[in-house]
Motif scaffolding. Structure first.
Motif, PDB file in Angstrom:
ATOM      1  N   GLN A   9       0.808  -1.210   0.000  1.00 54.70           N
ATOM      2  CA  GLN A   9       0.000   0.000   0.000  1.00 54.70           C
ATOM      3  C   GLN A   9       0.843   1.263   0.000  1.00 54.70           C
ATOM      4  O   GLN A   9       0.314   2.360  -0.025  1.00 54.70           O
ATOM      5  CB  GLN A   9      -0.927   0.011   1.219  1.00 54.70           C
ATOM      6  CG  GLN A   9      -0.193   0.185   2.533  1.00 54.70           C
ATOM      7  CD  GLN A   9      -1.130   0.567   3.651  1.00 54.70           C
ATOM      8  OE1 GLN A   9      -2.078   1.281   3.408  1.00 54.70           O
ATOM      9  NE2 GLN A   9      -0.857   0.086   4.846  1.00 54.70           N
ATOM     10  N   GLU A  45      -8.777   4.953  -3.637  1.00 54.17           N
ATOM     11  CA  GLU A  45      -8.277   3.577  -3.767  1.00 54.17           C
ATOM     12  C   GLU A  45      -6.857   3.538  -4.317  1.00 54.17           C
ATOM     13  O   GLU A  45      -6.130   2.563  -4.098  1.00 54.17           O
ATOM     14  CB  GLU A  45      -9.216   2.779  -4.673  1.00 54.17           C
ATOM     15  CG  GLU A  45     -10.544   2.428  -4.006  1.00 54.17           C
ATOM     16  CD  GLU A  45     -11.496   1.704  -4.948  1.00 54.17           C
ATOM     17  OE1 GLU A  45     -12.272   0.864  -4.454  1.00 54.17           O
ATOM     18  OE2 GLU A  45     -11.463   1.990  -6.168  1.00 54.17           O
ATOM     19  N   PRO A  49      -5.740   0.621   0.145  1.00 52.44           N
ATOM     20  CA  PRO A  49      -6.717  -0.417  -0.172  1.00 52.44           C
ATOM     21  C   PRO A  49      -7.954  -0.287   0.712  1.00 52.44           C
ATOM     22  O   PRO A  49      -7.842  -0.189   1.929  1.00 52.44           O
ATOM     23  CB  PRO A  49      -5.960  -1.718   0.119  1.00 52.44           C
ATOM     24  CG  PRO A  49      -4.946  -1.336   1.136  1.00 52.44           C
ATOM     25  CD  PRO A  49      -4.551   0.078   0.841  1.00 52.44           C
ATOM     26  N   ILE A  50      -9.108  -0.287   0.091  1.00 55.97           N
ATOM     27  CA  ILE A  50     -10.361  -0.182   0.853  1.00 55.97           C
ATOM     28  C   ILE A  50     -11.409  -1.122   0.251  1.00 55.97           C
ATOM     29  O   ILE A  50     -11.441  -1.335  -0.957  1.00 55.97           O
ATOM     30  CB  ILE A  50     -10.931   1.258   0.862  1.00 55.97           C
ATOM     31  CG1 ILE A  50     -11.072   1.795  -0.571  1.00 55.97           C
ATOM     32  CG2 ILE A  50     -10.099   2.180   1.715  1.00 55.97           C
ATOM     33  CD1 ILE A  50     -11.769   3.133  -0.652  1.00 55.97           C
ATOM     34  N   ASP A  51     -12.235  -1.701   1.124  1.00 56.26           N
ATOM     35  CA  ASP A  51     -13.400  -2.472   0.699  1.00 56.26           C
ATOM     36  C   ASP A  51     -14.693  -1.701   0.987  1.00 56.26           C
ATOM     37  O   ASP A  51     -15.736  -2.005   0.415  1.00 56.26           O
ATOM     38  CB  ASP A  51     -13.451  -3.818   1.431  1.00 56.26           C
ATOM     39  CG  ASP A  51     -12.316  -4.734   0.987  1.00 56.26           C
ATOM     40  OD1 ASP A  51     -12.087  -4.846  -0.231  1.00 56.26           O
ATOM     41  OD2 ASP A  51     -11.649  -5.330   1.866  1.00 56.26           O
ATOM     42  N   SER A 147     -11.308  -2.320   5.483  1.00 59.15           N
ATOM     43  CA  SER A 147     -10.891  -3.439   4.646  1.00 59.15           C
ATOM     44  C   SER A 147     -11.262  -4.731   5.343  1.00 59.15           C
ATOM     45  O   SER A 147     -11.242  -4.817   6.582  1.00 59.15           O
ATOM     46  CB  SER A 147      -9.379  -3.394   4.394  1.00 59.15           C
ATOM     47  OG  SER A 147      -8.945  -4.564   3.733  1.00 59.15           O
TER      48      SER A 147
END
Length: 422
Positions: A9, A45, A49-51, A147
């Motif tokens: 990241q 993003e 990192p992202i959900d 995440s």
């Protein structure tokens, strides 16, 4: 594992600066908060990192917060929620500037008793970094990045998210203020429209009442006063018992006319005996030859009509009276019926006759009164928010549909709980 994730990241400072500038440029043309958040999701993003990405904005009293999400849609954005049960309440209440966890599912700061933490558990949002969004030193909300992978964020991530929050905060603050201004303008416009509607309704009601007074005055002048004048002259000439009997009959007829006028002005029978019975009595009084005319008044609402607000019930009764009078005096009908029943949208009253309808070619005195009565009926229906309809095929049919919002509140089906969102 954590070290490998952190290495993946890492973003160079020049690249991060470009992404932050792009975020600012994307926001420049936005006028709605959710659209603004969607426009910057891809750039965020690029930085980490992202959900799941969401923004919580608090009201002026820090009592309620509203969530705006992109990607997954959870219960957080279903409705406003109290700040006291938010998983990031510490930030929203100004107790801390950020929160960082490697597994929010097991972190009591997010899953304390009573917290609205269902989305964290359901969607397995383990790693979370939450940063305060501030304008002029005041916390207006929180930027929340999550995440499903555990232990993916660190202190360096907090710095990066804070940079993003600093860019977003002034834009989102302005957009929120714009939304509040729009809502306030809509509320003001609706209030003004209601006030104008009430004013126009009051003016129309005043006009109709004045017409009613004039009509009652004309009835008294044309019928009762004329009868009394004639009786007075007869009394002066009275010599025999037959003369006395004739005068007594005239007085009784005059009394009957007065009772009809009084009943029209003050419908006491409506209060004493109910809607259907009052209409039956009016039908019998309105028709000259009751024996040769089929008359019917039916209440198919199981008494619901008599539980309406008195003003609405009297308005419906007046409309029925006017329609019955028109049918009895001007149509030549030998069948007149009134029915009230429940329909899907509320209540419906129907007045039918098999007469000749209202002639359109020759407008004599009686026809003018009849068409004036129709205008009165329309006005009364409009004042109680009812739909008025009239058909002149095979006689005359008048319908008045009263919406359920004007009828007594009915019990609704029990609430089965909040819908689960994906």
């Amino acid at each position: 594992m954590r070290q490998e994730a952190n290495e993946n990241q890492e973003v160079s400072e020049p690249t991060a600066l470009v992404s932050l500038l792009r975020i600012s440029s994307h926001l420049a043309g936005q006028v709605e908060i959710r659209a603004a958040l969607r426009s910057v999701k891809a750039e965020i993003e690029n930085l980490l990192p992202i959900d799941h990405l969401d923004v919580c904005l608090v009201d002026d009293k820090n009592t309620w917060n509203t969530s705006y999400e992109v990607g997954m849609k959870t219960r957080w954005s279903l409705s406003r929620t109290p700040v006291a049960i938010s998983p990031v309440r510490s930030i929203l209440l100004g107790e801390t500037d950020y929160m960082l966890t490697g597994n929010a599912m097991e972190d009591e700061r997010y899953t304390y008793e009573g917290a609205l933490a269902q989305p964290i558990i359901k969607h397995k949002l383990r790693s979370r970094v939450n940063v305060a969004m501030k304008v002029l030193g005041r916390t207006i909300g929180a930027l929340n990045c999550s995440s499903c992978t555990a232990d993916i964020y660190d202190e360096a991530t907090v710095v990066r998210v804070r940079q993003i929050a600093d860019v977003l905060a002034p834009y989102f603050y302005s957009l929120r203020a714009n939304e509040k201004a729009k809502r306030a303008a809509v509320v003001r416009a609706e209030a003004q429209a209601r006030e104008e509607g009430l004013r126009q309704g009051a003016l129309e009601l005043t006009r109709v009442l004045e017409q009613e007074r004039q009509r009652i005055g004309m009835d008294l002048h044309d019928q009762t006063l004329a009868d009394l004048t004639r009786i007075m002259r007869d009394v002066e000439k009275m010599d025999t018992a037959s003369d006395k009997a004739r005068v007594i009959g005239s007085i009784q007829h005059c009394i009957g006319d007065l009772r009809r006028i009084i009943d029209t002005a003050v419908p006491t029978i409506l209060d004493l005996f109910g809607f259907a019975h009052a209409l039956r009595i009016h039908l019998e009084r309105a028709v000259e030859d009751v024996s040769s005319t089929f008359l019917e008044a039916a209440d198919e609402t199981d008494g619901l009509i008599d539980t309406l607000d008195p003003t609405i019930r009297i308005a419906l009764f007046r409309i029925a009276q006017e329609a019955i009078n028109n049918a009895a005096r001007h149509s030549g009908a030998d069948q007149i019926s009134v029915s009230v029943k429940r329909v899907k949208s509320g209540l419906q009253m129907t007045i039918r006759d098999n007469g000749k309808g209202l002639p359109g070619s020759r407008l004599g005195r009686h026809t003018s009164k009849a068409t004036g009565g129709i205008a009165h009926m329309r006005t009364r229906a409009r004042l109680i928010a009812a739909d008025f309809g009239m058909s002149s095929k095979e006689g005359t049919t008048i319908t008045v549909k009263l919406p359920m919002t004007c009828a007594p509140c009915q019990e609704t089906a029990p609430h089965t709980g909040e819908e689960e969102l994906a």
